[in-house]
Scaffold this active site. Structure first.
Site, PDB file in Angstrom:
ATOM      1  CD  GLN A 135      -2.798   1.327   2.080  1.00 45.88           C
ATOM      2  OE1 GLN A 135      -2.466   1.606   3.301  1.00 45.88           O
ATOM      3  NE2 GLN A 135      -4.217   1.132   2.075  1.00 45.88           N
ATOM      4  N   GLY A 176      -5.939   6.120  -0.959  1.00 39.31           N
ATOM      5  CA  GLY A 176      -6.543   7.347  -1.408  1.00 39.31           C
ATOM      6  C   GLY A 176      -7.691   7.570  -0.463  1.00 39.31           C
ATOM      7  CE1 TYR A 196      -2.897   9.424   7.613  1.00 47.49           C
ATOM      8  CE2 TYR A 196      -4.464   7.551   6.682  1.00 47.49           C
ATOM      9  CZ  TYR A 196      -3.417   7.988   7.685  1.00 47.49           C
ATOM     10  OH  TYR A 196      -3.447   7.513   8.933  1.00 47.49           O
ATOM     11  N   GLY A 248     -15.863  -3.719   9.048  1.00 49.47           N
ATOM     12  CA  GLY A 248     -16.737  -4.566   9.852  1.00 49.47           C
ATOM     13  C   GLY A 248     -17.503  -5.547   9.244  1.00 49.47           C
TER      14      GLY A 248
END
Length: 368
Positions: A98, A175, A179, A295
């Site tokens: 990532q 993305g 950030y 979740g």
């Protein structure tokens, strides 16, 4: 009927199942932001996932926002990550890096020369980060000049090239979660007056240029993207029209033929119904694999894949204490709970010492 446990080809990457280990920041990099020996073992233990997405990994020194997070821009970092990818591949796993730039979610003590972090804006976020002194408020950023943006885009391209040199099967661009990329996307943060601010098509420009640079190094079939359209993470206020913004962004990216998009549904690590959003509308605009996150429990994950509404499901926190999560989901075995106090601490405790289900049972028998 498609199953969560069926194999799938995601772009150019063949996966044994649709179970993905989501990116998880653990703050355990060694000196020089190099993955440690512990990281090699940590990822090796979890190689039975259909796909591993690594912890967020900064593409340049300015991209760092937390203590002891790894990078993917130096020769030493590439060598460290090569040990990780070799270990995962030896177990038959697949792993992507990532790629990350935190933007304004940083502190001057983590920046080269103690300089201010950079962002789309000069407004500080009202959050804290982890530094050598513990948790501190992030520093006020400096808004990037228009002529500096190409250099940041190039840093993402360089990070992608380093990832391929390190033996990764591909990359995922971060993305999401407030950030740098999201600092350009959302008008709640982006207050620029140049070609990277204002209307949606301008605010999407930075994302599109980053993805072009990364695809140029990895190919679309080995490139993914993580988005979080409504999460409030890291003081990311809601965009004035998130549906229009993210539908336009995904439509613009479709011609790049990305391998996958991972979308965080709702508030990252919290309420899935945090704000209304039509995620299906995004998927209709994208031709690659669709990965959902946030979740998901076993039955939820099986149901959404069986329905065709998603191709893959990524699991974050369950992977912390369950290195063999893919097996536990397949066989409906009980899940272990993680220790919150060790999430971001250094060392093996709470990192590589969680046993597999089989090892746990063996230890119980031996101790009986």
């Amino acid at each position: 009927m498609t199953s969560l446990f069926d194999p799938i080809r995601v772009g150019e990457i063949a996966l044994a199942s649709r179970i993905v280990m989501a990116p998880l920041t653990r703050n355990r990099a060694a000196a020089g932001q190099v993955p440690s020996d512990l990281a090699v073992e940590y990822y090796r233990q979890r190689a039975s996932a259909g796909l591993i997405v690594t912890e967020a990994t900064q593409v340049c020194p300015e991209g760092q926002g937390y203590l002891d997070t790894p990078g993917i821009h130096s020769t030493e970092q590439v060598a460290g990550w090569r040990r990780v990818t070799d270990a995962v591949h030896a177990e038959g796993g697949r792993i992507v890096a990532q790629l990350w730039h935190v933007g304004r979610i940083s502190h001057e003590s983590l920046q080269p020369g103690g300089q201010a972090p950079v962002s789309s804006t000069s407004r500080a976020a009202e959050v804290k980060t982890l530094t050598a002194n513990g948790r501190e408020s992030v520093s006020a950023p400096r808004a990037l000049r228009t002529d500096e943006i190409a250099g940041v885009v190039a840093a993402f391209g360089h990070g992608a090239r380093c990832a391929m040199e390190a033996g990764f099967d591909g990359v995922e661009v971060h993305g999401a979660n407030g950030y740098l990329i999201e600092q350009f996307l959302r008008d709640s943060i982006n207050d620029r007056g140049d070609d990277y601010g204002g209307p949606i098509e301008h605010r999407v420009r930075f994302l599109f240029e980053v993805m072009q640079a990364v695809v140029a190094e990895c190919g679309g079939g080995r490139t993914g993207l993580r988005l979080s359209p409504v999460t409030p993470a890291n003081d990311a206020g809601q965009d004035s029209d998130p549906q229009a913004l993210y539908e336009f962004a995904v439509s613009q990216l479709a011609p790049l033929k990305l391998a996958f998009i991972e979308v965080v549904e709702g508030a990252t690590g919290a309420a899935r119904d945090f704000a209304p959003f039509d995620y299906a509308a995004l998927r209709r605009r994208f031709g690659g694999a669709w990965m959902v996150n946030n979740g998901y429990q076993r039955q939820m994950a099986m149901d959404i894949v069986a329905s065709g509404a998603a191709d893959l499901v990524s699991f974050g926190r369950p992977y912390i204490a369950n290195p063999d999560l893919a097996r536990r989901l397949r066989e409906d075995l009980p899940l272990a709970a993680f220790d919150k106090t060790t999430l971001y601490a250094g060392g093996a405790r709470g990192y590589t010492d969680y046993p597999s289900f089989e090892a746990r049972d063996a230890a119980r028998v031996a101790g009986a």
